[in-house]
Design a protein around this motif. Structure first.
Motif, PDB file in Angstrom:
ATOM      1  N   ALA A  32       0.862  -1.174   0.000  1.00 24.10           N
ATOM      2  CA  ALA A  32       0.000   0.000   0.000  1.00 24.10           C
ATOM      3  C   ALA A  32       0.903   1.229   0.000  1.00 24.10           C
ATOM      4  O   ALA A  32       1.915   1.273  -0.698  1.00 24.10           O
ATOM      5  CB  ALA A  32      -0.947  -0.005   1.195  1.00 24.10           C
ATOM      6  N   SER A  33       0.584   2.194   0.796  1.00 22.72           N
ATOM      7  CA  SER A  33       1.369   3.428   0.929  1.00 22.72           C
ATOM      8  C   SER A  33       0.762   4.217   2.067  1.00 22.72           C
ATOM      9  O   SER A  33      -0.435   4.072   2.369  1.00 22.72           O
ATOM     10  CB  SER A  33       1.307   4.256  -0.363  1.00 22.72           C
ATOM     11  N   ILE A  34       1.554   5.090   2.683  1.00 21.86           N
ATOM     12  CA  ILE A  34       0.947   5.964   3.685  1.00 21.86           C
ATOM     13  C   ILE A  34      -0.037   6.934   3.028  1.00 21.86           C
ATOM     14  O   ILE A  34      -0.872   7.534   3.706  1.00 21.86           O
ATOM     15  CB  ILE A  34       2.002   6.704   4.522  1.00 21.86           C
ATOM     16  N   ALA A  35       0.008   7.028   1.695  1.00 22.88           N
ATOM     17  CA  ALA A  35      -0.989   7.828   0.979  1.00 22.88           C
ATOM     18  C   ALA A  35      -2.387   7.230   1.116  1.00 22.88           C
ATOM     19  O   ALA A  35      -3.378   7.918   0.881  1.00 22.88           O
ATOM     20  CB  ALA A  35      -0.618   7.946  -0.501  1.00 22.88           C
ATOM     21  N   ALA A  36      -2.471   5.963   1.510  1.00 25.62           N
ATOM     22  CA  ALA A  36      -3.775   5.363   1.778  1.00 25.62           C
ATOM     23  C   ALA A  36      -4.453   6.051   2.953  1.00 25.62           C
ATOM     24  O   ALA A  36      -5.689   6.063   3.050  1.00 25.62           O
ATOM     25  CB  ALA A  36      -3.613   3.876   2.076  1.00 25.62           C
ATOM     26  N   PHE A  37      -3.642   6.622   3.857  1.00 28.58           N
ATOM     27  CA  PHE A  37      -4.158   7.280   5.058  1.00 28.58           C
ATOM     28  C   PHE A  37      -3.995   8.799   4.998  1.00 28.58           C
ATOM     29  O   PHE A  37      -4.818   9.537   5.538  1.00 28.58           O
ATOM     30  CB  PHE A  37      -3.419   6.760   6.295  1.00 28.58           C
ATOM     31  N   ASP A  38      -2.925   9.267   4.367  1.00 24.29           N
ATOM     32  CA  ASP A  38      -2.555  10.687   4.372  1.00 24.29           C
ATOM     33  C   ASP A  38      -2.423  11.222   2.957  1.00 24.29           C
ATOM     34  O   ASP A  38      -1.460  11.914   2.627  1.00 24.29           O
ATOM     35  CB  ASP A  38      -1.207  10.897   5.098  1.00 24.29           C
TER      36      ASP A  38
END
Length: 253
Positions: A145-151
């Motif tokens: 995934a990526s922290i872009a999934a949350f932010d």
């Protein structure tokens, strides 16, 4: 989960996170099948224990053929799948040129999310036919995934959608496949020093690193590979998404 004398599939295996993971698995004794597009494979380093397989993860038949190839060795059963293939173009929902290109949005979802699911599902079908070990285990799938999934930042609507889908897939996939002895986990990296990032200016990269609380630097692909190996080794990790980001929380832009 034992790595030595098993087979492993790594998508996006010709560069970046995938190449680092393929090399790390091969160093541990796995027979690695690195799936990637032909043009990427042509530029990939030759690594002992890594076989490059030209594969478009959005093409079901190509994925089936690659999984069949990785499952052919009875002495090294397919046990490991690491999905690293993905793209990350950015575009605003409403930009200077109008509405977000819907074809681009569809392409990002198709490669990052549907491609990962396709490999997961078809590989799981093959893994489920193998003989379980003494603990009932047959395999482990790690998605990216990526922290872009949350932010997700400005311009990341499509990318964040695709990676949010990977996070949402993790627990139900683990629950679906538990009866077959297959674990499913996800790694959500922060900003990683990949070939794509190497094309931007040093000043920009330094600014990105400065935003990471600690360690105040960009992550390395080998650190992703190290975490992937740790998940494979830790038999009680299942249905979990692990952030690898130095405590970074992305600003809106």
């Amino acid at each position: 989960m034992q790595i030595d004398k098993t087979s492993a599939i790594v998508t996006g295996g010709a560069s970046g996170l995938g190449a680092a993971t393929a090399a790390a698995l091969a160093a541990k004794g796995a027979h690695v099948y690195a799936l990637d597009l032909q043009q990427s494979i042509e530029q990939a380093p030759q690594v002992d224990g890594v076989t490059y397989v030209p594969t478009d993860v959005t093409d079901e038949e190509q994925v089936r053929a690659a999984v069949q190839q990785a499952s052919a060795d009875a002495e090294a059963p397919l046990r490991i799948v690491v999905n690293c293939a993905g793209i990350g173009p950015s575009a605003r929902i409403l930009g200077k040129k109008g509405v977000h290109d819907l074809a681009l949005y569809r392409k990002i979802i198709e490669i990052n999310l549907i491609g990962s699911f396709t490999v997961l599902a078809i590989a799981a079908e093959a893994i489920a036919t193998t003989e379980a070990d003494e603990h009932g285990q047959r395999g482990v799938v790690i998605n990216t995934a990526s922290i872009a999934a949350f932010d997700g930042q400005v311009g990341q609507a499509a990318y964040s959608s695709s990676k949010g889908g990977i996070v949402g897939l993790t627990l139900p996939a683990a629950r679906d496949l538990g009866q077959y002895g297959i674990r499913v986990c996800t790694i959500a990296p922060g900003i990683v020093e990949t070939p794509m990032l190497a094309t931007v200016a040093e000043e920009f990269r330094a600014a990105l690193a400065a935003g990471v609380p600690f360690p105040q630097r960009l992550a390395r692909p080998d650190e992703y590979a190290q975490l992937a190996l740790s998940i494979i080794d830790h038999d009680y990790l299942n249905g979990e998404t692990i952030r690898m980001d130095g405590a970074l929380r992305m600003a809106p832009r």
